[in-house]
Every structure is written in structure tokens, then in C-alpha cells.
Write a protein that holds these residues in place. Structure first.
Motif, PDB file in Angstrom:
ATOM      1  N   ALA A 288      14.277   4.345  -3.745  1.00 15.44           N
ATOM      2  CA  ALA A 288      14.660   5.160  -5.030  1.00 15.44           C
ATOM      3  C   ALA A 288      14.160   5.364  -6.130  1.00 15.44           C
ATOM      4  O   ALA A 288      13.939   6.937  -6.851  1.00 15.44           O
ATOM      5  CB  ALA A 288      15.888   4.722  -6.026  1.00 15.44           C
ATOM      6  N   CYS A 289      12.824   4.908  -6.381  1.00 15.69           N
ATOM      7  CA  CYS A 289      12.353   5.162  -7.232  1.00 15.69           C
ATOM      8  C   CYS A 289      10.801   5.787  -7.317  1.00 15.69           C
ATOM      9  O   CYS A 289       9.738   5.815  -7.224  1.00 15.69           O
ATOM     10  CB  CYS A 289      10.932   3.492  -7.863  1.00 15.69           C
ATOM     11  SG  CYS A 289      12.462   2.172  -8.707  1.00 15.69           S
ATOM     12  N   LEU A 290      10.840   6.045  -5.326  1.00 16.23           N
ATOM     13  CA  LEU A 290       9.512   6.807  -4.486  1.00 16.23           C
ATOM     14  C   LEU A 290       9.623   7.949  -4.395  1.00 16.23           C
ATOM     15  O   LEU A 290      10.812   8.548  -4.495  1.00 16.23           O
ATOM     16  CB  LEU A 290       9.011   5.879  -3.310  1.00 16.23           C
ATOM     17  CG  LEU A 290       8.636   4.469  -3.200  1.00 16.23           C
ATOM     18  CD1 LEU A 290       7.835   4.205  -1.398  1.00 16.23           C
ATOM     19  CD2 LEU A 290       7.616   4.501  -3.974  1.00 16.23           C
ATOM     20  N   GLU A 291       9.188   9.297  -4.847  1.00 18.00           N
ATOM     21  CA  GLU A 291       8.909  10.092  -3.990  1.00 18.00           C
ATOM     22  C   GLU A 291       9.173  11.016  -2.865  1.00 18.00           C
ATOM     23  O   GLU A 291       8.585   9.952  -1.577  1.00 18.00           O
ATOM     24  CB  GLU A 291       7.763  11.559  -4.174  1.00 18.00           C
ATOM     25  CG  GLU A 291       7.390  11.417  -6.389  1.00 18.00           C
ATOM     26  CD  GLU A 291       8.877  12.013  -6.850  1.00 18.00           C
ATOM     27  OE1 GLU A 291       8.978  12.701  -6.976  1.00 18.00           O
ATOM     28  OE2 GLU A 291       8.916  11.587  -8.001  1.00 18.00           O
ATOM     29  N   PRO A 292       9.933  11.509  -2.321  1.00 18.94           N
ATOM     30  CA  PRO A 292       9.829  12.357  -1.288  1.00 18.94           C
ATOM     31  C   PRO A 292       8.717  12.028  -0.055  1.00 18.94           C
ATOM     32  O   PRO A 292       7.692  12.931  -0.856  1.00 18.94           O
ATOM     33  CB  PRO A 292      10.827  13.664  -0.991  1.00 18.94           C
ATOM     34  CG  PRO A 292      11.481  13.239  -2.010  1.00 18.94           C
ATOM     35  CD  PRO A 292      10.466  13.090  -3.526  1.00 18.94           C
ATOM     36  N   GLY A 293       8.949  11.552   1.214  1.00 21.43           N
ATOM     37  CA  GLY A 293       7.323  11.884   2.225  1.00 21.43           C
ATOM     38  C   GLY A 293       6.648  10.458   1.467  1.00 21.43           C
ATOM     39  O   GLY A 293       6.001  10.261   1.692  1.00 21.43           O
ATOM     40  N   GLN A 294       6.624   9.614   0.452  1.00 24.62           N
ATOM     41  CA  GLN A 294       5.643   8.303   0.191  1.00 24.62           C
ATOM     42  C   GLN A 294       5.693   7.112   1.124  1.00 24.62           C
ATOM     43  O   GLN A 294       7.167   6.676   1.199  1.00 24.62           O
ATOM     44  CB  GLN A 294       6.572   7.837  -1.779  1.00 24.62           C
ATOM     45  CG  GLN A 294       5.353   8.895  -2.589  1.00 24.62           C
ATOM     46  CD  GLN A 294       5.550   8.138  -3.687  1.00 24.62           C
ATOM     47  OE1 GLN A 294       6.313   8.152  -4.597  1.00 24.62           O
ATOM     48  NE2 GLN A 294       4.057   8.567  -4.277  1.00 24.62           N
TER      49      GLN A 294
ATOM     50  N   SER B 177      19.790   6.124   8.865  1.00 25.86           N
ATOM     51  CA  SER B 177      19.367   6.981   7.501  1.00 25.86           C
ATOM     52  C   SER B 177      18.785   7.809   7.494  1.00 25.86           C
ATOM     53  O   SER B 177      17.626   7.809   8.662  1.00 25.86           O
ATOM     54  CB  SER B 177      19.017   5.756   6.028  1.00 25.86           C
ATOM     55  OG  SER B 177      17.232   5.623   6.519  1.00 25.86           O
ATOM     56  N   ASP B 178      17.885   8.956   6.421  1.00 28.29           N
ATOM     57  CA  ASP B 178      16.727   9.478   7.215  1.00 28.29           C
ATOM     58  C   ASP B 178      15.005   9.240   6.767  1.00 28.29           C
ATOM     59  O   ASP B 178      14.704   9.963   7.327  1.00 28.29           O
ATOM     60  CB  ASP B 178      17.287  11.140   5.606  1.00 28.29           C
ATOM     61  CG  ASP B 178      18.268  11.714   6.024  1.00 28.29           C
ATOM     62  OD1 ASP B 178      18.712  11.595   7.583  1.00 28.29           O
ATOM     63  OD2 ASP B 178      18.990  12.187   5.714  1.00 28.29           O
ATOM     64  N   HIS B 179      15.525   8.079   6.100  1.00 25.43           N
ATOM     65  CA  HIS B 179      13.709   7.661   6.291  1.00 25.43           C
ATOM     66  C   HIS B 179      13.329   7.342   7.294  1.00 25.43           C
ATOM     67  O   HIS B 179      14.155   6.397   8.137  1.00 25.43           O
ATOM     68  CB  HIS B 179      13.974   5.927   5.164  1.00 25.43           C
ATOM     69  CG  HIS B 179      14.757   6.210   3.669  1.00 25.43           C
ATOM     70  ND1 HIS B 179      14.692   7.205   2.745  1.00 25.43           N
ATOM     71  CD2 HIS B 179      15.806   5.839   3.384  1.00 25.43           C
ATOM     72  CE1 HIS B 179      15.050   7.275   1.764  1.00 25.43           C
ATOM     73  NE2 HIS B 179      16.449   6.735   1.606  1.00 25.43           N
TER      74      HIS B 179
ATOM     75  N   GLY C 125      12.510  12.785   3.290  1.00 24.95           N
ATOM     76  CA  GLY C 125      12.452  14.011   2.242  1.00 24.95           C
ATOM     77  C   GLY C 125      10.905  14.733   2.642  1.00 24.95           C
ATOM     78  O   GLY C 125      10.184  14.156   3.085  1.00 24.95           O
ATOM     79  N   THR C 126      10.586  15.724   2.160  1.00 23.42           N
ATOM     80  CA  THR C 126       9.049  16.335   2.629  1.00 23.42           C
ATOM     81  C   THR C 126       8.400  15.661   1.308  1.00 23.42           C
ATOM     82  O   THR C 126       9.005  16.021   0.120  1.00 23.42           O
ATOM     83  CB  THR C 126       8.871  17.430   2.550  1.00 23.42           C
ATOM     84  OG1 THR C 126      10.018  18.293   2.050  1.00 23.42           O
ATOM     85  CG2 THR C 126       9.966  18.551   3.648  1.00 23.42           C
TER      86      THR C 126
END
Length: 82
Positions: free
Chosen positions: A28-34, A56-58, A78-79
Motif C-alpha cells: 500500500a505504501c509503494l507506487e504502482p509497478g514497484q 489480486s492484480d499484483h 498498475g503501471t
């Protein structure tokens, strides 16, 4: 694995389901794609992280066992804007 993670979570010594719960908090603390690397000693985490990624989408980029420690690399959904 040659890729440098964006964050590392040490969940060693934590019983199920804490490694997965802590990983969700860290994601939750990371940006998408990290990329998050998780280290755990709970044998049930092997199944938990695979199931989590499937539902999940992860993305579970990789997982491996080194002695009594399990290592997981989860990429946040995410991207990335790179």
C-alpha cells in the motif's frame, strides 16, 4: 534475482497470516509497478503468496526457498510512469 527491490519486508519469525498481512501493508505504501521483496520463515507463506497473487492484480515475480527462509518478489499492480 538480479533486480533491486524498491522495498524489503522482513517477516521472519511471524506466524501465518502475518507475513501476508504485513506485505499487503507494505504494498500500500509503494507506487504502482514497484517491487517488494518479502522474507518469511512461515512455511504456509509459500501457498499464501501464490494464492494472493492469483486473486489480486499484483504480480508474484519470483519466489524461492533459501534454507529455512522463503523469499518472494511482488510487483505492485498498475503501471509505473517511467
Amino acid at each position: 534475482m538480479a533486480v533491486q527491490p524498491d522495498d524489503v519486508l522482513d517477516a521472519c519469525g511471524l506466524p501465518c497470516p502475518l507475513p501476508l498481512l504485513k506485505a499487503k501493508q507494505a504494498l500500500a505504501c509503494l507506487e504502482p509497478g514497484q517491487l517488494l521483496e518479502i522474507r518469511a520463515t512461515d512455511a504456509g507463506s509459500w501457498r499464501d503468496f501464490a494464492t494472493f497473487a492469483e486473486h489480486s492484480d499484483h504480480i508474484l515475480e519470483n519466489r524461492e526457498q533459501r534454507g529455512d527462509t522463503y523469499h518472494y518478489w511482488l510487483r505492485k499492480a498498475g503501471t509505473a510512469d517511467r
